[in-house]
Design an enzyme around this catalytic site. Structure first.
Site, PDB file in Angstrom:
ATOM      1  CD  GLU A  46      -6.165   0.329  10.395  1.00 56.03           C
ATOM      2  OE1 GLU A  46      -5.210  -0.235  10.647  1.00 56.03           O
ATOM      3  OE2 GLU A  46      -6.623   1.477  10.036  1.00 56.03           O
ATOM      4  CD  GLU A  58      -0.407  -0.260   9.715  1.00 55.21           C
ATOM      5  OE1 GLU A  58      -0.583  -0.624   8.547  1.00 55.21           O
ATOM      6  OE2 GLU A  58      -0.205   1.097   9.682  1.00 55.21           O
ATOM      7  CG  HIS A  90       0.530   2.058   6.343  1.00 56.46           C
ATOM      8  ND1 HIS A  90      -0.694   2.344   7.136  1.00 56.46           N
ATOM      9  CD2 HIS A  90       0.860   2.856   5.298  1.00 56.46           C
ATOM     10  CE1 HIS A  90      -1.123   3.674   6.246  1.00 56.46           C
ATOM     11  NE2 HIS A  90      -0.628   4.095   5.211  1.00 56.46           N
ATOM     12  CG  HIS A 141      -4.055  -0.720   6.805  1.00 57.09           C
ATOM     13  ND1 HIS A 141      -3.201   0.264   6.780  1.00 57.09           N
ATOM     14  CD2 HIS A 141      -4.956  -0.525   5.714  1.00 57.09           C
ATOM     15  CE1 HIS A 141      -3.485   0.887   4.962  1.00 57.09           C
ATOM     16  NE2 HIS A 141      -4.316   0.379   4.873  1.00 57.09           N
TER      17      HIS A 141
HETATM   18  C1  7B0 Z   1      -4.768   4.880   8.012  1.00 56.42           C
HETATM   19  O1  7B0 Z   1      -3.372   3.586  11.237  1.00 56.42           O
HETATM   20  C2  7B0 Z   1      -6.939   4.507   7.059  1.00 56.42           C
HETATM   21  C3  7B0 Z   1      -8.550   4.820   5.807  1.00 56.42           C
HETATM   22  C4  7B0 Z   1      -9.108   4.864   4.645  1.00 56.42           C
HETATM   23  N1  7B0 Z   1      -9.806   5.515   4.559  1.00 56.42           N
HETATM   24  C5  7B0 Z   1      -7.033   4.628   8.212  1.00 56.42           C
HETATM   25  C6  7B0 Z   1      -4.970   3.679   8.128  1.00 56.42           C
HETATM   26  O2  7B0 Z   1      -3.866   4.858   6.254  1.00 56.42           O
HETATM   27  O3  7B0 Z   1      -4.664   6.402   8.442  1.00 56.42           O
HETATM   28  N2  7B0 Z   1      -4.884   3.593  10.042  1.00 56.42           N
HETATM   29  S1  7B0 Z   1      -3.655   3.499   9.741  1.00 56.42           S
HETATM   30  O4  7B0 Z   1      -2.059   4.218   9.326  1.00 56.42           O
HETATM   31  N3  7B0 Z   1      -2.929   1.784   9.708  1.00 56.42           N
HETATM   32 ZN    ZN Z   2      -2.160   1.394   8.079  1.00 55.86          ZN
END
Ligand code: 7B0
Ligand code: ZN
Ligand code: CA
Length: 453
Positions: free
Chosen positions: A400, A195, A192, A327
């Site tokens: 995260e 990030e 992303h 992330h």
């Molecule tokens: C997302 O806020 C990913 C979990 C995958 N099983 C979480 C991630 O892709 O939604 N959260 S985020 O976008 N970094």
């Molecule tokens: Zn992310």
């Protein structure tokens, strides 16, 4: 199951403020949402998404339903979430009966999108963020490390992004030029765009494993007995776009164009070829934050990593045993599956689940993050961790990183936190490396599953 509290707390004051501010959002919609496609996308480009606190959604099902408005969910609390949304998306959320409060933008945040092509590209982070690495800076640093530590660090280009930037894979191991019979571990980052801290996490690991080899006994042992792969930047195009104007754009996706619309980008973490688009955990609308792409693995960045991971299967056996995809933000340790709320079932035995949960909790004990199954937050389909496990049986986690809440910088914490928040994951990373020869040791079942080890 009750949702866990993710990040900071929701205050009564915030709820009251949201009542006061809900009206302007509805009014904004009445004036007419930006019309995609008109005037060559200029209207759309004049608007950037912002973060809002949304009071009301309290269950996993309500959060997953909220995603159908096209937003991303950035924080989960007991009876509220923080989302990133355009004004049109915020209006849709309001129509669901929820109250919204717009959160302040971080200091380096843009008020309008760049008016291409007039504005010259600024190739660096804004003031307060100078220690973050642009793609070119990261590449230079990586090349310098490879030159300095050729015995233990090697670089390969595993593919290119849509705009033609190299996607790198770095290998760390003793006798790095040989493919030895050693358990392999994969670290990926920056799916992303916004990030950016996750690229710093990659660079931290590269620096740590090279500079401490031969002096730190745990690091030395791991390089002697494992093959460590780091893919430091899965989304270089998105990352560069996010900073190119000199002000952050809050961009999430890659920069691949979409047919028939001016809306760009695919959410790479909804594009992996396992249960792609199966379960309301992604969007089929190119304008949405979680657009899954036109087909599974349609993004060149996802294709590059898919091909790379497949190439690590030697004689039909996947060499990569454990993985973390980094992330931001919310300080969480997540494990599969994301596509279903079921903890066990097809593709996940009780023992496998117990390994995930035990190891996940052990790692979370070391960094203070909250451990949970990914779908406890909301449903995701086509995410890398589900693919790494579902397709390749790699014990794959999503971390995260910092911060826990928008008030501490959200996606854009100051560069002063980089050393603390990257080294914070050192112990978890070492534990994942140390157990990679037999993850079932986490539940005391190495005798049953790992004969001879
Ligand atoms: C997302 O806020 C990913 C979990 C995958 N099983 C979480 C991630 O892709 O939604 N959260 S985020 O976008 N970094
Ligand atoms: Zn992310
Ligand atoms: Ca090997």
């Amino acid at each position: 199951m009750r949702p866990r509290i993710r990040g900071g707390r929701t205050t009564v004051l915030a709820a009251l403020l949201s009542l006061a501010l809900a009206a302007p959002i509805a009014a904004a919609q009445a004036q007419g949402a930006p019309s995609p496609g008109s005037t060559a996308g200029a209207a759309r480009h004049a608007e950037l998404p912002h973060q809002y606190e949304v009071t009301g959604p309290a269950t996993r099902a309500e959060r997953t339903a909220l995603l159908a408005t096209g937003v991303s969910i950035d924080e989960v609390h007991t009876r509220a979430v923080v989302i990133t949304a355009t004004r049109a998306q915020a209006a849709k959320v309001h129509e669901l009966g929820y109250t919204l409060r717009k959160l302040p933008d971080p200091p380096g945040f843009a008020t309008t999108a760049p008016k291409a092509p007039h504005k010259p590209r600024v190739k660096d982070f804004p003031a307060g963020y100078a220690n973050y690495h642009t793609y070119d800076e990261a590449t230079k640093e990586i090349d310098a490390l490879v030159a300095k530590y050729p015995e233990i660090l090697s670089k390969q280009v595993i593919g290119t992004s849509h705009e033609g930037r190299n996607i790198l894979a770095l290998k760390l191991s003793k006798n790095v030029t040989k493919d030895e019979q050693e358990p392999e571990v994969l670290f990926t980052a920056h799916q992303h765009a916004r990030e950016h801290l996750t690229v710093e996490m990659s660079l931290y690991l590269l620096g740590e494993f090279t500079s401490k080899y031969g002096s730190d006994s745990r690091v030395t042992k791991m390089l002697d007995s494992r093959e460590i792969w780091i893919i430091p930047d899965l989304n270089p195009d998105g990352g560069e776009y996010d900073i190119a104007s000199g002000e952050f754009q809050s961009w999430r996706k890659n920069r691949q164009p979409n047919a028939g619309t001016s809306e760009a980008g695919t959410d790479l973490n909804r594009n992996w070829d396992f249960k792609w688009g199966c379960c309301n955990g992604s969007s089929d609308d190119p304008g949405d934050e979680t657009y899954r792409g036109p087909s599974a693995a349609s993004a060149p960045e996802v294709q590059a990593v898919t091909k790379f991971v497949h190439s690590r299967a030697v004689g039909g056996t996947q060499q990569i045993k454990t993985a973390i995809d980094f992330h931001t933000y919310s300080e969480l340790v997540l494990w599969p599956f994301g596509f279903t709320h079921d903890a066990t079932g097809e593709g996940m035995t009780q023992d496998e689940h117990d390994v995930f949960a035990t190891l996940g909790k052990n790692m979370a004990d070391t960094n203070g993050y909250t451990p949970e199954q990914s779908s406890d937050l909301y449903i995701t389909d086509g995410a890398i961790d589900d693919w790494l496990w579902g397709d390749q049986k790699i014990f794959a986690y999503t971390f995260e990183m910092y911060p826990s809440a928008a008030g501490d910088g959200g996606f854009y914490p100051r560069d002063s936190v980089i050393p603390k928040e990257t080294s914070r994951n050192r112990e978890a990373v070492l534990q994942l490396l140390e157990i990679a020869d037999c993850p079932y040791r986490a539940i005391g079942k190495e005798g049953q599953y790992c004969k001879g080890s």
